[in-house]
Design a protein around this motif. Structure first.
Motif, short mmCIF file in Angstrom:
data_model
loop_
_atom_site.label_atom_id
_atom_site.label_comp_id
_atom_site.label_asym_id
_atom_site.label_seq_id
_atom_site.Cartn_x
_atom_site.Cartn_y
_atom_site.Cartn_z
N VAL A 36 0.69 -1.24 0.07
CA VAL A 36 0.13 -0.03 0.11
C VAL A 36 0.88 1.13 -0.06
CG1 VAL A 36 -1.71 1.26 1.35
CG2 VAL A 36 -1.93 -1.22 1.18
N ARG A 37 1.98 1.22 0.94
CA ARG A 37 2.89 2.29 0.91
C ARG A 37 3.56 2.53 -0.36
NH1 ARG A 37 2.36 5.72 5.40
NH2 ARG A 37 2.24 4.73 7.24
N GLU A 38 4.18 1.75 -0.91
CA GLU A 38 5.02 1.63 -2.01
C GLU A 38 4.11 2.35 -3.11
OE1 GLU A 38 7.56 -2.40 -1.24
OE2 GLU A 38 5.97 -2.43 -3.00
N ASN A 39 2.86 1.68 -3.23
CA ASN A 39 2.01 2.39 -4.45
C ASN A 39 1.50 3.53 -4.31
OD1 ASN A 39 2.85 0.19 -6.53
ND2 ASN A 39 2.24 -0.98 -4.83
N ALA A 40 1.31 3.87 -2.85
CA ALA A 40 0.45 5.08 -2.53
C ALA A 40 0.29 6.45 -3.47
CB ALA A 40 0.71 5.62 -1.07
N GLY A 41 1.67 6.54 -4.25
CA GLY A 41 1.63 7.53 -5.07
C GLY A 41 0.69 7.39 -6.38
N ALA A 42 0.35 6.21 -6.63
CA ALA A 42 -0.54 6.09 -7.72
C ALA A 42 -2.01 6.49 -7.78
CB ALA A 42 -0.70 4.29 -7.87
N ILE A 43 -2.25 6.64 -6.40
CA ILE A 43 -3.53 7.20 -6.28
C ILE A 43 -3.73 8.74 -6.84
CG2 ILE A 43 -5.15 8.34 -4.28
CD1 ILE A 43 -5.38 5.44 -4.48
N THR A 44 -2.76 9.39 -6.82
CA THR A 44 -2.76 10.57 -7.50
C THR A 44 -3.23 10.71 -8.89
OG1 THR A 44 -0.65 10.83 -6.29
CG2 THR A 44 -1.37 13.06 -6.90
N PHE A 45 -2.67 9.69 -9.57
CA PHE A 45 -3.09 9.58 -10.97
C PHE A 45 -4.22 8.80 -11.18
CE2 PHE A 45 1.71 9.38 -10.35
CZ PHE A 45 1.79 10.53 -10.89
N GLY A 46 -5.16 8.68 -10.20
CA GLY A 46 -6.31 7.97 -10.43
C GLY A 46 -6.36 6.50 -10.62
N ILE A 47 -4.90 5.65 -10.31
CA ILE A 47 -4.78 4.54 -10.65
C ILE A 47 -5.30 3.58 -9.08
CG2 ILE A 47 -2.87 2.58 -10.98
CD1 ILE A 47 -1.68 4.78 -12.57
N TYR A 48 -5.87 2.63 -9.42
CA TYR A 48 -6.32 1.91 -8.25
C TYR A 48 -5.47 1.00 -7.49
CZ TYR A 48 -6.33 -1.77 -11.50
OH TYR A 48 -5.71 -2.70 -12.46
N THR A 49 -4.42 0.76 -8.05
CA THR A 49 -3.38 -0.21 -7.67
C THR A 49 -3.26 -0.38 -6.15
OG1 THR A 49 -2.24 0.09 -9.64
CG2 THR A 49 -0.88 -1.21 -7.99
N PRO A 50 -2.88 0.91 -5.20
CA PRO A 50 -2.79 0.48 -3.91
C PRO A 50 -3.95 0.05 -3.17
CG PRO A 50 -2.75 3.01 -4.52
CD PRO A 50 -2.74 2.12 -5.65
N LEU A 51 -5.14 0.05 -3.81
CA LEU A 51 -6.31 -0.18 -3.16
C LEU A 51 -6.65 -1.42 -2.94
CD1 LEU A 51 -8.95 2.43 -4.82
CD2 LEU A 51 -7.86 2.63 -2.58
N LEU A 52 -5.82 -2.57 -3.87
CA LEU A 52 -6.03 -3.80 -4.01
C LEU A 52 -5.35 -4.58 -2.71
CD1 LEU A 52 -5.43 -4.58 -7.58
CD2 LEU A 52 -7.54 -4.88 -6.19
N PRO A 53 -4.10 -4.44 -2.57
CA PRO A 53 -3.44 -4.97 -1.13
C PRO A 53 -4.30 -4.29 0.29
CG PRO A 53 -1.78 -3.28 -2.05
CD PRO A 53 -2.93 -3.61 -3.18
#
Lengths: 272, 538
Positions: free
Chosen positions: A228-245
């Motif tokens: 979640v931490r690693e991918n947190a930045g993706a949220i800014t771009f509207g990418i759902y990735t950190p939401l999955l873990p």
């Protein structure tokens, strides 16, 4: 035990299903995961497609595979930590409550001192001294977490300790260990088990926080909190990735708590 | 004129063993203004359930199945919870059995009094406080203008119960439901509370449902009595008639249990097994709660330790068992001096001195099966395990008249109060003791059940020659089983001697008061007693 399982309500079965699914995933991770845990296989933050179920992470690793492997680290770590912290907390808490007097004073004041430090800072301090291995991680978090368990179990045990059946056991001449194990523990189970379900989930987050600061699980090993931490930045771009873990954590948490709820109902002996 | 309260064909069901079971079986009753109806029966008779149902309330896991409950013509059965809330407190109020458990320990007594009327907008805080003081005064509470500002723990049991009665009056309800308000109190305090209740029902013209298991108590306060058993009405009638000519066998049983049993005269031949000599004890280190206690217990005999709460009888038990080491004096048990501290005593000493408690609910670990409860002392003291222990457990269950195969694997929570107390007795017997301290063992039980327990203790004594030190405030129990009586007041022994000697006049002044306070079946007893005391005190 089997009979108990058969009588379990739907909610508990769902919970058991979820936990079982997670455990199986963890055990058979190498078989389930299509790619390696740390292998870079695609572009950064790809959306889900036929090749990558859940898309890829910030380095282009397959998110699904990482989550499958992450289940191993996360569940094992969280479980070991919580179990250890409860063992410490309960034993010490019951000791303090049954012996009272000076034992109680000394133990409680030591716990107070530990609790006076912000947990994260204290953990950082210990880990930077002893080094960040998995064992030291588990041990450190367990010790820090056990302070709260200590408080709870001491309070619960004090209530039980004044009951007449405990007095009866004392008059019989029973030792402290018997009092704790046979008279107090079974009656303290309901609140402790509830707390277990809750603490179990907090441990994920704590490990994630430590990972973020570079003292948790060391990358490239995968753990859900860390992901979640690693991918947190993706949220800014509207990418759902950190939401999955994050969803995986939530999923497991709900599962564990469904079981805990059921267990509480059985353990408290309430039939209505 | 509409009846104040009219209950018709009320059925109440409780959820147990996975189905709804009837606990109140078509009971009908009515109540007029200024009238007190006594509901009497053993536990499980459904009296509390009916009392609560009169307020349109059921406990968790129960439901009103059918029937009608009319309060001043308004139907409560199936009424909205909002409506029910509006009548509770203002039209009908409830006084619970244990005031000590019902008060919030964190708030002053008066705050709990004023809470309801202020919340309902009937009075301002100041007004309510003034009213409270007025009622405290009517209920003979000491220093009525100050007592409300104390916390619940600063009041005695009897005072608390009266404060609770006062509280039920805070919104001027028409009906008050008294649920065993004096059961937890000793005889002398019971009288104060009964007097308060009479004051309210008679002088303030309130109606009341009075729930109790004690026929003698209900005879004092109620106009009519209804006898209940297993949710059925056994019989109902005017108090005097019912007491004079009970129609049903069950009512006759209830009436007849208070009878004397013969005394085993203590002789010098019986060996003294416990000798308490000049014992003092203190909790704080300064104030002495026990002073100059001298008591002997002989083999196979029962010594009753009598006094009101706070007289130090339970403290004496603690001193004997070593939970509270004596600061002076000595305790000799079976010819050897006992170490004052529990931890320093030998296993053998512990084994020979067992204890049975007042509340069987808390004296048994709810998480243990009967097998463990009885098996542990066997294992602990005699190292018995497996088959040997199992046989012994069954033998013990046989002794206490519980079917071994049926009970051995039950949890204590699956037993009734009387059965639990029997298990407690068995646990004490498992250690094969010489002396059993019985701390108010029957006061939490119904009359008939208590009789059963006393009879069992008596039989066991005849069989095993065990001695009892019987702590109680119930003089009926004392009359029933003791050989010797020790009367305590404020931590001192005021009088002791053989049963006949103590119970036949002339008495010590305090003994006299105690004996006179035991309710008699005569409905005029309380009035006479109060009149008598009033004249002597003035």
């Amino acid at each position: 035990m089997l009979k108990l399982l058969r009588q379990s309500p739907l909610s508990a079965r769902i919970g058991m299903g979820i936990v079982l699914l997670n455990i199986l995933t963890a055990i058979f991770a190498p078989i389930i995961a299509p790619y390696g845990e740390t292998k870079v296989v695609g572009d950064v933050w790809e959306l889900f497609n036929s090749q990558f179920f859940f898309g890829t992470d910030h380095l282009g690793r397959d998110l699904f595979s990482r989550m499958v492997f992450g289940a191993r680290n996360t569940i094992a770590l969280a479980f070991a930590t919580t179990a250890l912290s409860f063992s410490f907390g309960i034993v010490l808490g019951f000791f303090a409550a049954t012996l009272g007097g000076w034992t109680d004073q000394i133990l409680s004041r030591i716990i107070d001192i530990i609790m006076a430090f912000p947990t994260l800072i204290f953990a950082l301090m210990i880990l930077s001294v002893v080094g960040s291995s998995v064992y030291s991680l588990v041990f450190t978090i367990a010790v820090l977490d056990s302070t709260r368990v200590y408080r709870l179990s001491r309070a619960v045990a004090m209530d039980i300790e004044v009951m007449e059946f405990v007095e009866a056991a004392r008059l019989r001449g029973e030792g402290v260990w018997w009092l704790m194990r046979h008279e107090i523990l079974p009656n303290a189970m309901p609140p402790l088990v509830a707390e277990f379900g809750l603490r179990f989930c907090f441990v994920f987050l704590f490990i994630a926080a430590l990972s973020f600061l570079g003292l948790g699980l060391q990358p490239p090993a995968a753990d859900w909190g860390g992901m979640v931490r690693e991918n947190a930045g993706a949220i800014t771009f509207g990418i759902y990735t950190p939401l999955l873990p994050a969803a995986a954590i939530a999923f497991l948490t709900v599962g564990v708590n469904l079981i805990v709820d059921w267990f509480l109902r059985v353990a408290s002996g309430l039939k209505d | 004129m509409t009846k104040l309260l009219e209950i018709k064909d009320l059925y109440i069901e409780g959820w147990s063993e996975e189905r709804w079971q009837t606990i109140v079986n078509g009971v009908s009753l009515e109540l007029n203004r200024g009238e007190v109806l006594g509901l009497i029966g053993e536990s499980g008779a459904g009296k509390s359930t009916i009392g609560l149902a009169a307020m349109g309330y059921t406990r968790n896991g129960c439901r009103l199945a059918s029937g009608s409950i009319k309060l001043e013509g308004q139907e409560l059965f199936g009424a909205s919870s909002q409506f029910l809330r509006s009548i509770r407190g203002t039209q009908i109020a409830y006084v619970a059995q244990s005031a000590a458990a019902s008060f919030n320990p964190a708030h002053r007594v008066i705050k709990q009094y004023t809470e309801a009327p202020v919340l309902k907008g009937l009075m301002s805080q100041k007004e309510a406080e003034r009213k409270a003081v007025e009622i405290y005064e009517r209920l003979f509470l000491p220093t009525p203008e100050k007592i409300g500002w104390r916390y619940p723990h600063e009041l005695s049991g009897g005072q608390l119960q009266r404060a609770m009665v006062a509280m039920s009056m805070s919104c001027q309800p028409d009906i008050i439901v008294f649920d065993e308000p004096t059961t937890a109190l000793d005889v002398t305090t019971q009288i104060e509370v009964l007097a308060s209740i009479k004051e309210i029902t008679e002088k303030m013209n309130k109606a009341a449902l009075y729930i109790t298991h004690d026929l003698a108590v209900v005879a004092q306060v109620s106009h009519r009595i209804m006898v209940l058993r297993y949710g059925d009405t056994v019989e109902a009638g005017e108090t005097r008639e019912l007491l004079k000519e009970p129609k049903e066998q069950y009512t006759r049983d209830l009436l007849s249990v208070r009878s004397l049993r013969e005394e085993k005269v203590e002789t010098e031949k019986d060996k003294i097994i416990l000798e308490i000599k000049d014992v003092d004890a203190t909790y704080t280190g300064r104030e002495k709660v026990l002073q100059d206690i001298n008591v002997n217990v002989r083999r196979g005999r029962t010594v009753a330790l009598v006094g009101e709460s706070g007289s130090g009888k339970s403290t004496l038990a603690k001193v004997i068992t070593g939970l509270l080491p004596a600061v002076r004096g000595s305790i000799t048990f079976l010819g050897q001096e006992l170490h004052p501290e529990l931890r320093k005593r030998s296993k053998e000493d512990l084994r020979k001195l067992q204890m049975i408690y007042q509340m069987p609910d808390t004296a048994l670990n709810p998480r243990h099966r009967i097998r463990t409860v009885l098996g542990r002392p066997l294992q602990f003291y005699f190292g018995m395990n497996g088959k040997e222990a199992e046989d012994k457990i069954k033998e013990l269950l046989d002794k206490i008249e519980l079917a071994p195969d049926k009970y051995i694997d039950r949890f204590s929570t699956e037993l009734s109060g009387g059965e639990k107390q029997r298990v407690c007795i068995a646990r004490a017997l498992a250690a094969e003791p010489e002396l059993i301290i019985c701390d108010e063992v029957t006061s939490a039980l119904d009359q008939l059940v208590a009789e059963g327990i006393l009879a069992l203790l008596q039989d066991l004594q005849n069989e095993l020659q065990v001695s009892y030190l019987f702590i109680t405030h119930d003089l009926a129990t004392v009359k029933a089983i003791s050989d010797k009586i020790v009367i305590m007041l404020n931590g001192r022994i005021v009088e002791q001697g053989g049963k006949q000697e103590i119970l036949t006049p002339p008495h010590h002044e305090y003994t006299d008061k105690l004996l006179a306070s035991v309710p008699e079946m005569d409905p005029d007893w309380l009035d006479h007693l109060l009149a008598e005391r009033a004249s002597t005190f003035i």
